[in-house]
Design a protein around this motif. Structure first.
Motif, PDB file in Angstrom:
ATOM      1  N   ALA A  57       1.461  14.415  -5.831  1.00  0.00           N
ATOM      2  CA  ALA A  57       2.905  14.150  -5.902  1.00  0.00           C
ATOM      3  C   ALA A  57       3.145  12.667  -5.736  1.00  0.00           C
ATOM      4  CB  ALA A  57       3.654  14.928  -4.817  1.00  0.00           C
ATOM      5  N   ASP A  58       4.378  12.239  -6.062  1.00  0.00           N
ATOM      6  CA  ASP A  58       4.711  10.830  -5.874  1.00  0.00           C
ATOM      7  C   ASP A  58       4.650  10.463  -4.391  1.00  0.00           C
ATOM      8  OD1 ASP A  58       6.940  12.395  -5.277  1.00  0.00           O
ATOM      9  OD2 ASP A  58       8.380  11.007  -6.159  1.00  0.00           O
ATOM     10  N   ALA A  59       5.001  11.423  -3.530  1.00  0.00           N
ATOM     11  CA  ALA A  59       4.922  11.242  -2.087  1.00  0.00           C
ATOM     12  C   ALA A  59       5.034  12.625  -1.463  1.00  0.00           C
ATOM     13  CB  ALA A  59       6.032  10.328  -1.576  1.00  0.00           C
ATOM     14  N   PHE A  60       4.734  12.715  -0.183  1.00  0.00           N
ATOM     15  CA  PHE A  60       4.801  13.994   0.522  1.00  0.00           C
ATOM     16  C   PHE A  60       5.606  13.834   1.799  1.00  0.00           C
ATOM     17  CE2 PHE A  60       0.970  14.302  -2.034  1.00  0.00           C
ATOM     18  CZ  PHE A  60       1.048  15.595  -2.542  1.00  0.00           C
ATOM     19  N   CYS A  61       6.367  14.871   2.142  1.00  0.00           N
ATOM     20  CA  CYS A  61       7.036  14.879   3.434  1.00  0.00           C
ATOM     21  C   CYS A  61       6.152  15.620   4.447  1.00  0.00           C
ATOM     22  CB  CYS A  61       8.437  15.463   3.343  1.00  0.00           C
ATOM     23  SG  CYS A  61       8.591  16.949   2.344  1.00  0.00           S
ATOM     24  N   HIS A  62       6.557  15.549   5.706  1.00  0.00           N
ATOM     25  CA  HIS A  62       5.723  16.013   6.802  1.00  0.00           C
ATOM     26  C   HIS A  62       5.397  17.510   6.667  1.00  0.00           C
ATOM     27  CE1 HIS A  62       5.036  16.313  11.412  1.00  0.00           C
ATOM     28  NE2 HIS A  62       3.936  15.950  10.783  1.00  0.00           N
ATOM     29  N   ASN A  63       4.104  17.826   6.695  1.00  0.00           N
ATOM     30  CA  ASN A  63       3.576  19.198   6.620  1.00  0.00           C
ATOM     31  C   ASN A  63       3.721  19.839   5.242  1.00  0.00           C
ATOM     32  OD1 ASN A  63       2.714  19.257   9.265  1.00  0.00           O
ATOM     33  ND2 ASN A  63       4.385  20.513  10.024  1.00  0.00           N
ATOM     34  N   ALA A  93       0.821  -1.211   0.000  1.00  0.00           N
ATOM     35  CA  ALA A  93       0.000   0.000   0.000  1.00  0.00           C
ATOM     36  C   ALA A  93       0.853   1.259   0.000  1.00  0.00           C
ATOM     37  CB  ALA A  93      -0.932  -0.007   1.212  1.00  0.00           C
ATOM     38  N   ARG A  94       1.978   1.240   0.692  1.00  0.00           N
ATOM     39  CA  ARG A  94       2.846   2.415   0.781  1.00  0.00           C
ATOM     40  C   ARG A  94       3.811   2.500  -0.397  1.00  0.00           C
ATOM     41  NH1 ARG A  94       7.653   3.493   5.237  1.00  0.00           N
ATOM     42  NH2 ARG A  94       8.365   5.467   4.372  1.00  0.00           N
ATOM     43  N   PHE A  95       4.622   1.488  -0.575  1.00  0.00           N
ATOM     44  CA  PHE A  95       5.728   1.589  -1.518  1.00  0.00           C
ATOM     45  C   PHE A  95       5.325   1.382  -2.977  1.00  0.00           C
ATOM     46  CE2 PHE A  95       8.084   0.726   2.456  1.00  0.00           C
ATOM     47  CZ  PHE A  95       8.969   1.796   2.414  1.00  0.00           C
ATOM     48  N   SER A  96       4.192   0.720  -3.233  1.00  0.00           N
ATOM     49  CA  SER A  96       3.772   0.527  -4.624  1.00  0.00           C
ATOM     50  C   SER A  96       3.071   1.751  -5.200  1.00  0.00           C
ATOM     51  CB  SER A  96       2.830  -0.682  -4.732  1.00  0.00           C
ATOM     52  OG  SER A  96       3.490  -1.883  -4.384  1.00  0.00           O
ATOM     53  N   ALA A  97       2.675   2.687  -4.365  1.00  0.00           N
ATOM     54  CA  ALA A  97       1.947   3.865  -4.843  1.00  0.00           C
ATOM     55  C   ALA A  97       2.835   4.734  -5.732  1.00  0.00           C
ATOM     56  CB  ALA A  97       1.429   4.676  -3.663  1.00  0.00           C
ATOM     57  N   ILE A  98       2.264   5.270  -6.799  1.00  0.00           N
ATOM     58  CA  ILE A  98       3.016   6.165  -7.683  1.00  0.00           C
ATOM     59  C   ILE A  98       2.587   7.625  -7.499  1.00  0.00           C
ATOM     60  CG2 ILE A  98       3.660   4.469  -9.418  1.00  0.00           C
ATOM     61  CD1 ILE A  98       1.227   5.286 -11.052  1.00  0.00           C
ATOM     62  N   TRP A  99       1.452   7.853  -6.857  1.00  0.00           N
ATOM     63  CA  TRP A  99       1.067   9.221  -6.497  1.00  0.00           C
ATOM     64  C   TRP A  99      -0.004   9.200  -5.413  1.00  0.00           C
ATOM     65  CZ3 TRP A  99      -4.083   9.686  -7.533  1.00  0.00           C
ATOM     66  CH2 TRP A  99      -4.608   9.036  -8.660  1.00  0.00           C
ATOM     67  N   ARG A 100      -0.047  10.322  -4.701  1.00  0.00           N
ATOM     68  CA  ARG A 100      -1.112  10.597  -3.741  1.00  0.00           C
ATOM     69  C   ARG A 100      -1.716  11.948  -4.121  1.00  0.00           C
ATOM     70  NH1 ARG A 100       3.446   7.422  -2.432  1.00  0.00           N
ATOM     71  NH2 ARG A 100       3.063   6.171  -0.568  1.00  0.00           N
ATOM     72  N   ARG A 101      -3.026  12.041  -4.063  1.00  0.00           N
ATOM     73  CA  ARG A 101      -3.699  13.298  -4.409  1.00  0.00           C
ATOM     74  C   ARG A 101      -4.486  13.819  -3.208  1.00  0.00           C
ATOM     75  NH1 ARG A 101      -8.824  14.474  -6.297  1.00  0.00           N
ATOM     76  NH2 ARG A 101      -9.269  12.287  -6.774  1.00  0.00           N
ATOM     77  N   TYR A 102      -4.150  15.050  -2.820  1.00  0.00           N
ATOM     78  CA  TYR A 102      -4.840  15.715  -1.720  1.00  0.00           C
ATOM     79  C   TYR A 102      -5.657  16.885  -2.256  1.00  0.00           C
ATOM     80  CZ  TYR A 102      -2.100  13.406   1.985  1.00  0.00           C
ATOM     81  OH  TYR A 102      -1.539  12.492   2.846  1.00  0.00           O
ATOM     82  N   ALA A 103      -6.660  17.275  -1.501  1.00  0.00           N
ATOM     83  CA  ALA A 103      -7.399  18.514  -1.758  1.00  0.00           C
ATOM     84  C   ALA A 103      -7.389  19.349  -0.482  1.00  0.00           C
ATOM     85  CB  ALA A 103      -8.830  18.223  -2.187  1.00  0.00           C
ATOM     86  N   TYR A 104      -7.184  20.660  -0.669  1.00  0.00           N
ATOM     87  CA  TYR A 104      -7.324  21.575   0.462  1.00  0.00           C
ATOM     88  C   TYR A 104      -8.391  22.597   0.087  1.00  0.00           C
ATOM     89  CZ  TYR A 104      -6.243  23.931   4.760  1.00  0.00           C
ATOM     90  OH  TYR A 104      -6.357  24.449   6.035  1.00  0.00           O
ATOM     91  N   ARG A 105      -9.341  22.830   1.009  1.00  0.00           N
ATOM     92  CA  ARG A 105     -10.509  23.668   0.715  1.00  0.00           C
ATOM     93  C   ARG A 105     -10.536  24.888   1.631  1.00  0.00           C
ATOM     94  NH1 ARG A 105     -11.926  18.152   0.143  1.00  0.00           N
ATOM     95  NH2 ARG A 105     -12.443  17.712  -2.025  1.00  0.00           N
ATOM     96  N   VAL A 106     -10.728  26.044   0.992  1.00  0.00           N
ATOM     97  CA  VAL A 106     -10.694  27.334   1.685  1.00  0.00           C
ATOM     98  C   VAL A 106     -11.861  28.187   1.191  1.00  0.00           C
ATOM     99  CG1 VAL A 106      -9.293  29.381   2.192  1.00  0.00           C
ATOM    100  CG2 VAL A 106      -8.166  27.233   1.592  1.00  0.00           C
ATOM    101  N   THR A 107     -12.439  28.969   2.089  1.00  0.00           N
ATOM    102  CA  THR A 107     -13.397  29.973   1.661  1.00  0.00           C
ATOM    103  C   THR A 107     -12.921  31.347   2.101  1.00  0.00           C
ATOM    104  OG1 THR A 107     -15.703  30.721   1.706  1.00  0.00           O
ATOM    105  CG2 THR A 107     -14.844  29.748   3.737  1.00  0.00           C
ATOM    106  N   ASP A 108     -13.096  32.322   1.214  1.00  0.00           N
ATOM    107  CA  ASP A 108     -12.792  33.713   1.560  1.00  0.00           C
ATOM    108  C   ASP A 108     -14.077  34.534   1.661  1.00  0.00           C
ATOM    109  OD1 ASP A 108     -13.433  33.729  -1.121  1.00  0.00           O
ATOM    110  OD2 ASP A 108     -11.646  34.810  -1.780  1.00  0.00           O
ATOM    111  N   HIS A 109     -15.210  33.862   1.823  1.00  0.00           N
ATOM    112  CA  HIS A 109     -16.488  34.557   1.969  1.00  0.00           C
ATOM    113  C   HIS A 109     -16.444  35.423   3.220  1.00  0.00           C
ATOM    114  CE1 HIS A 109     -20.755  35.327   2.519  1.00  0.00           C
ATOM    115  NE2 HIS A 109     -20.994  34.811   1.318  1.00  0.00           N
ATOM    116  N   PRO A 110     -16.851  36.677   3.128  1.00  0.00           N
ATOM    117  CA  PRO A 110     -16.764  37.556   4.301  1.00  0.00           C
ATOM    118  C   PRO A 110     -17.594  37.074   5.484  1.00  0.00           C
ATOM    119  CG  PRO A 110     -18.026  38.598   2.518  1.00  0.00           C
ATOM    120  CD  PRO A 110     -17.360  37.400   1.937  1.00  0.00           C
ATOM    121  N   GLY A 111     -18.592  36.240   5.224  1.00  0.00           N
ATOM    122  CA  GLY A 111     -19.419  35.729   6.316  1.00  0.00           C
ATOM    123  C   GLY A 111     -18.859  34.497   6.995  1.00  0.00           C
TER     124      GLY A 111
END
Length: 288
Positions: free
Chosen positions: A203-209, A115-133
């Motif tokens: 990315a193929d992998a990510f480091c901490h943070n 599961a770890r070493f055979s992976a060729i990429w990991r995909r993350y999403a980060y979600r943000v709103t700038d709505h004034p409310g």
């Protein structure tokens, strides 16, 4: 190091998701810390009526508060245990696991799968709103509120120099013996129909943070505090910049993990364990 399964055991791939809000990350920690790995291993031990704990290997060890929609793990189970429980394992786990973690698939993995070493990429999403409310109350556990109007085009311009293979030391929390060289395959922002800004980071992998630091730098560009070329200059400097803010974890979700064709799994696993370096730079161990 080989990915051959011990005789008498079966490697099982698990596809799962979880809400990270009340977890101290994926990996088991000291007693009293609630983790995703700990909950699943306890549930597996209970539903299979086993005395021993069967340890999980995961594609991406998410931090405290980070969510996952498309996480992947594997576990090696004795053939007898797998044969007895395979047909009803998902339903039994659903009855035993807490409601903030679900396993959607449990199948015998193809030869060479890790599961770890055979992976060729990991995909993350980060979600943000700038709505004034602020953030929709129903989404508050998964979307960050940024109290400045964000320029999506400026953030996408800032992302371009970061793509490709680089040493991301400036955007990572260092870990002893681990490399910070990664190949960032995709980093782009889109504004959804509901106004939420969504970053896709692959990315193929990510480091901490790494993802949360990259997002923090992009937001500093988007709200006008830094010019679009600033994140690239930080990357080139190769050291942590105090102006790069590690954004809060609740906006981050591991969406998907990619693997090669079955016949290439073992080769990919061996490749991922190799020492990694940029041209002309000595390498160090650690893929993920």
């Amino acid at each position: 190091m080989s990915d051959e399964v011990e005789p008498g055991f079966v490697r099982v791939r698990l596809d799962l998701s979880y809400d990270g809000k009340d977890f101290s990350g994926w990996a088991k920690q000291r007693e009293g810390q609630r983790t995703v790995q700990g909950e699943i291993e306890d549930a597996l031990r209970t539903v299979t009526r086993s005395r021993q704990t069967y340890e999980l290997t995961v594609a991406g060890r998410t931090d405290s508060g980070v969510h996952a929609r498309g996480q992947v793990a594997h576990v090696d189970l004795p053939e007898g245990v797998w044969g007895e429980h395979r047909e009803k394992l998902l339903r039994r786990l659903a009855g035993r696991l807490p409601h903030d973690v679900r396993i959607w698939r449990a199948e015998e993995a193809p030869a060479g799968f890790n599961a770890r070493f055979s992976a060729i990429w990991r995909r993350y999403a980060y979600r943000v709103t700038d709505h004034p409310g602020g953030v929709d109350p129903l989404l508050r556990g998964h979307v960050l509120w940024h109290d400045w109007t964000l320029d999506m085009d400026a953030m996408n311009e800032a992302a371009e120099p970061l793509l490709g293979e680089h040493d991301f030391a400036a955007y990572c929390k260092r870990r002893e013996g681990a490399t910070t060289i990664r190949t960032l395959q995709e980093l782009r922002w889109e504004r959804r129909a509901d106004g939420i800004l969504e970053a896709t980071v692959r990315a193929d992998a990510f480091c901490h943070n790494m993802v949360r630091s990259l997002v923090g730098a992009m937001l500093f560009v988007g709200d006008g505090h830094r010019p679009p070329e600033w994140p690239g200059k930080v990357l080139a400097a190769g050291v942590r910049d105090s102006a790069v803010h590690v954004v809060r974890p609740h906006g981050l979700t591991l969406e998907e993990v990619g693997y090669p064709a079955d016949g290439l799994l073992a080769a990919r696993s061996a490749e991922a364990r190799n020492k990694r370096s940029l041209p002309g730079v000595a390498g160090s161990d650690g893929c993920c």
